[in-house]
Write a protein that holds these residues in place. Structure first.
Motif, PDB file in Angstrom:
ATOM      1  N   LEU A  82       0.863  -1.185   0.000  1.00 16.40           N
ATOM      2  CA  LEU A  82       0.000   0.000   0.000  1.00 16.40           C
ATOM      3  C   LEU A  82       0.898   1.233   0.000  1.00 16.40           C
ATOM      4  CD1 LEU A  82      -2.737  -1.008   2.640  1.00 16.40           C
ATOM      5  CD2 LEU A  82      -2.939  -1.045   0.137  1.00 16.40           C
ATOM      6  N   ALA A  83       0.624   2.136  -0.931  1.00 12.83           N
ATOM      7  CA  ALA A  83       1.508   3.280  -1.130  1.00 12.83           C
ATOM      8  C   ALA A  83       0.824   4.594  -0.775  1.00 12.83           C
ATOM      9  CB  ALA A  83       1.980   3.318  -2.582  1.00 12.83           C
ATOM     10  N   GLY A  84       0.471   4.735   0.498  1.00 14.69           N
ATOM     11  CA  GLY A  84      -0.137   5.988   0.949  1.00 14.69           C
ATOM     12  C   GLY A  84      -1.590   6.113   0.554  1.00 14.69           C
ATOM     13  N   VAL A  85      -2.381   5.091   0.854  1.00 17.73           N
ATOM     14  CA  VAL A  85      -3.797   5.064   0.469  1.00 17.73           C
ATOM     15  C   VAL A  85      -4.635   5.894   1.437  1.00 17.73           C
ATOM     16  CG1 VAL A  85      -5.850   3.595   0.268  1.00 17.73           C
ATOM     17  CG2 VAL A  85      -3.664   2.838  -0.691  1.00 17.73           C
ATOM     18  N   THR A  86      -5.464   6.762   0.885  1.00 22.21           N
ATOM     19  CA  THR A  86      -6.435   7.529   1.664  1.00 22.21           C
ATOM     20  C   THR A  86      -7.823   7.252   1.092  1.00 22.21           C
ATOM     21  OG1 THR A  86      -4.880   9.298   2.238  1.00 22.21           O
ATOM     22  CG2 THR A  86      -7.233   9.828   2.326  1.00 22.21           C
ATOM     23  N   LEU A  87      -8.684   6.667   1.921  1.00 21.09           N
ATOM     24  CA  LEU A  87     -10.047   6.335   1.508  1.00 21.09           C
ATOM     25  C   LEU A  87     -10.982   6.429   2.707  1.00 21.09           C
ATOM     26  CD1 LEU A  87      -9.505   3.145  -0.718  1.00 21.09           C
ATOM     27  CD2 LEU A  87     -10.362   5.363  -1.519  1.00 21.09           C
ATOM     28  N   GLY A  88     -12.201   6.872   2.473  1.00 21.10           N
ATOM     29  CA  GLY A  88     -13.218   6.883   3.515  1.00 21.10           C
ATOM     30  C   GLY A  88     -14.430   6.095   3.053  1.00 21.10           C
ATOM     31  N   PHE A  89     -15.057   5.384   4.001  1.00 23.73           N
ATOM     32  CA  PHE A  89     -16.229   4.573   3.708  1.00 23.73           C
ATOM     33  C   PHE A  89     -17.330   4.950   4.690  1.00 23.73           C
ATOM     34  CE2 PHE A  89     -12.340   2.215   2.803  1.00 23.73           C
ATOM     35  CZ  PHE A  89     -12.513   1.888   1.453  1.00 23.73           C
ATOM     36  N   GLY A  90     -18.378   5.565   4.189  1.00 24.34           N
ATOM     37  CA  GLY A  90     -19.445   6.035   5.055  1.00 24.34           C
ATOM     38  C   GLY A  90     -20.462   4.963   5.410  1.00 24.34           C
ATOM     39  N   SER A  91     -21.253   5.213   6.433  1.00 24.65           N
ATOM     40  CA  SER A  91     -22.352   4.324   6.795  1.00 24.65           C
ATOM     41  C   SER A  91     -23.378   4.304   5.669  1.00 24.65           C
ATOM     42  CB  SER A  91     -23.024   4.799   8.089  1.00 24.65           C
ATOM     43  OG  SER A  91     -22.114   4.779   9.171  1.00 24.65           O
ATOM     44  N   GLY A  92     -23.916   3.143   5.385  1.00 21.45           N
ATOM     45  CA  GLY A  92     -24.896   3.030   4.325  1.00 21.45           C
ATOM     46  C   GLY A  92     -24.298   3.059   2.935  1.00 21.45           C
ATOM     47  N   THR A  93     -23.025   2.651   2.803  1.00 17.01           N
ATOM     48  CA  THR A  93     -22.376   2.634   1.495  1.00 17.01           C
ATOM     49  C   THR A  93     -21.829   1.250   1.176  1.00 17.01           C
ATOM     50  OG1 THR A  93     -20.202   3.292   2.366  1.00 17.01           O
ATOM     51  CG2 THR A  93     -21.717   5.062   1.699  1.00 17.01           C
ATOM     52  N   PHE A  94     -21.817   0.932  -0.112  1.00 14.98           N
ATOM     53  CA  PHE A  94     -21.282  -0.331  -0.613  1.00 14.98           C
ATOM     54  C   PHE A  94     -20.198   0.033  -1.623  1.00 14.98           C
ATOM     55  CE2 PHE A  94     -22.705  -4.697  -2.537  1.00 14.98           C
ATOM     56  CZ  PHE A  94     -21.401  -5.159  -2.427  1.00 14.98           C
ATOM     57  N   THR A  95     -18.946  -0.259  -1.250  1.00 17.45           N
ATOM     58  CA  THR A  95     -17.800   0.086  -2.090  1.00 17.45           C
ATOM     59  C   THR A  95     -17.061  -1.168  -2.511  1.00 17.45           C
ATOM     60  OG1 THR A  95     -17.519   2.175  -0.892  1.00 17.45           O
ATOM     61  CG2 THR A  95     -15.668   1.414  -2.232  1.00 17.45           C
ATOM     62  N   ALA A  96     -16.712  -1.263  -3.780  1.00 15.38           N
ATOM     63  CA  ALA A  96     -15.861  -2.338  -4.279  1.00 15.38           C
ATOM     64  C   ALA A  96     -14.468  -1.776  -4.534  1.00 15.38           C
ATOM     65  CB  ALA A  96     -16.433  -2.937  -5.559  1.00 15.38           C
ATOM     66  N   VAL A  97     -13.463  -2.458  -4.012  1.00 20.34           N
ATOM     67  CA  VAL A  97     -12.072  -2.103  -4.282  1.00 20.34           C
ATOM     68  C   VAL A  97     -11.571  -3.121  -5.294  1.00 20.34           C
ATOM     69  CG1 VAL A  97      -9.771  -1.781  -3.323  1.00 20.34           C
ATOM     70  CG2 VAL A  97     -11.772  -1.141  -1.971  1.00 20.34           C
ATOM     71  N   VAL A  98     -11.240  -2.655  -6.473  1.00 20.46           N
ATOM     72  CA  VAL A  98     -10.972  -3.534  -7.611  1.00 20.46           C
ATOM     73  C   VAL A  98      -9.538  -3.378  -8.079  1.00 20.46           C
ATOM     74  CG1 VAL A  98     -11.657  -4.069  -9.986  1.00 20.46           C
ATOM     75  CG2 VAL A  98     -13.380  -3.390  -8.326  1.00 20.46           C
ATOM     76  N   GLY A  99      -8.944  -4.506  -8.457  1.00 18.16           N
ATOM     77  CA  GLY A  99      -7.600  -4.478  -9.005  1.00 18.16           C
ATOM     78  C   GLY A  99      -7.107  -5.879  -9.254  1.00 18.16           C
ATOM     79  N   PRO A 100      -6.040  -6.024 -10.018  1.00 18.89           N
ATOM     80  CA  PRO A 100      -5.486  -7.357 -10.287  1.00 18.89           C
ATOM     81  C   PRO A 100      -4.802  -7.932  -9.061  1.00 18.89           C
ATOM     82  CG  PRO A 100      -4.059  -5.657 -11.176  1.00 18.89           C
ATOM     83  CD  PRO A 100      -5.282  -4.949 -10.672  1.00 18.89           C
ATOM     84  N   ALA A 101      -4.409  -9.190  -9.148  1.00 13.30           N
ATOM     85  CA  ALA A 101      -3.657  -9.817  -8.062  1.00 13.30           C
ATOM     86  C   ALA A 101      -2.399  -9.011  -7.782  1.00 13.30           C
ATOM     87  CB  ALA A 101      -3.293 -11.255  -8.439  1.00 13.30           C
ATOM     88  N   GLY A 102      -2.115  -8.782  -6.499  1.00 14.77           N
ATOM     89  CA  GLY A 102      -0.933  -8.022  -6.130  1.00 14.77           C
ATOM     90  C   GLY A 102      -1.132  -6.524  -6.090  1.00 14.77           C
TER      91      GLY A 102
END
Length: 248
Positions: free
Chosen positions: A32-52
């Motif tokens: 992880l290279a300095g990830v900034t993310l927020g996930f609010g109540s009542g939200t459905f988020t997909a984090v997508v990417g290839p293996a690795g």
């Protein structure tokens, strides 16, 4: 296809400049290279990417099962770095549901017993009606009194999904939860997660490489080499696949 609500809300889960490094045969590897993310109540988020790309590492840091090398992770405003392992275990018990492709069902118990036990561990009574309701929604009602070890892989995994939902966590972190499921079972699982967000104002973060699975989310975040490379809102599976191809 109806989607879960994505109304603005204070983050239930917040990652600020999170970095995670691992030692490999070729030296230090940045997960992880300095990830900034927020996930609010009542939200459905997909984090997508290839293996690795860092998806699983992100979920482990978010759950407090892995500690970042730098940055801050907060659950409902509580900084995880300030907590002992015992405190983190207690915090996860009531607030976080971890869902993986491997599952967590105990094979010596029946499907019903596994779900009832999950409710008790979460601090709820083993209400037979609620247990039956969760099993029915996952297509497990007819096999509820069979030992989990006797069930096919897909049904065994569905028992693990039922355990997580029965515990009613505020946040569900799902790491490739449909990898071993057939298409109907995968659809049922993802639809239930989406409904859980909408009906109970809960938070779901889904890590996946599958564009179809990601299309059930309201928001899709693209991760590559441990860094966020943009996001999409209410995308189709085709749009997600096209973006993944462009980023590969």
């Amino acid at each position: 296809m109806p989607k879960a609500s994505s109304a603005a809300a204070a983050p239930a889960l917040q990652l600020d400049e999170v970095r995670r490094l691992f030692s490999g045969s070729c030296g230090r590897v940045t997960a992880l290279a300095g990830v900034t993310l927020g996930f609010g109540s009542g939200t459905f988020t997909a984090v997508v990417g290839p293996a690795g790309s860092g998806k699983s590492t992100l979920l482990r840091c978010a759950a407090g099962t892995d500690r970042p090398d730098s940055g801050r992770v907060a659950l409902d405003g509580i900084a995880l770095a300030d907590r002992s392992e015992q405190e983190l275990t207690l915090l996860r018990r009531g607030r976080i549901g971890l869902l993986t492709d491997a599952g967590r069902a105990q094979h010596g118990l029946t499907a019903y017993q596994n779900v009832a036990l999950a409710r008790r561990v979460a601090g709820y009574g083993a209400d037979p009606q609620r247990v039956e309701a969760v099993l029915r929604r996952l297509g497990l009602h007819e096999v509820r009194h069979r030992r989990t070890s006797e069930l096919p892989d897909g049904q065994r995994h569905s028992v693990s999904v039922a355990q997580v939902l029965a515990g009613r966590p505020a946040t569900i972190l799902a790491d490739e939860p449909t990898g071993s499921l057939d298409a109907p079972s995968a659809h049922r699982t993802l639809a239930l997660l989406r409904g859980y967000v909408h009906a109970a104002r809960r938070t779901v973060v889904l890590a996946t490489h599958d564009p179809v699975a990601a299309s059930y989310a309201d928001r899709v975040v693209f991760l590559r080499h441990g860094a966020v490379e943009g996001e999409m809102h209410r995308p189709t599976a085709a749009a997600i696949a096209e973006r993944l191809t462009a980023c590969s």
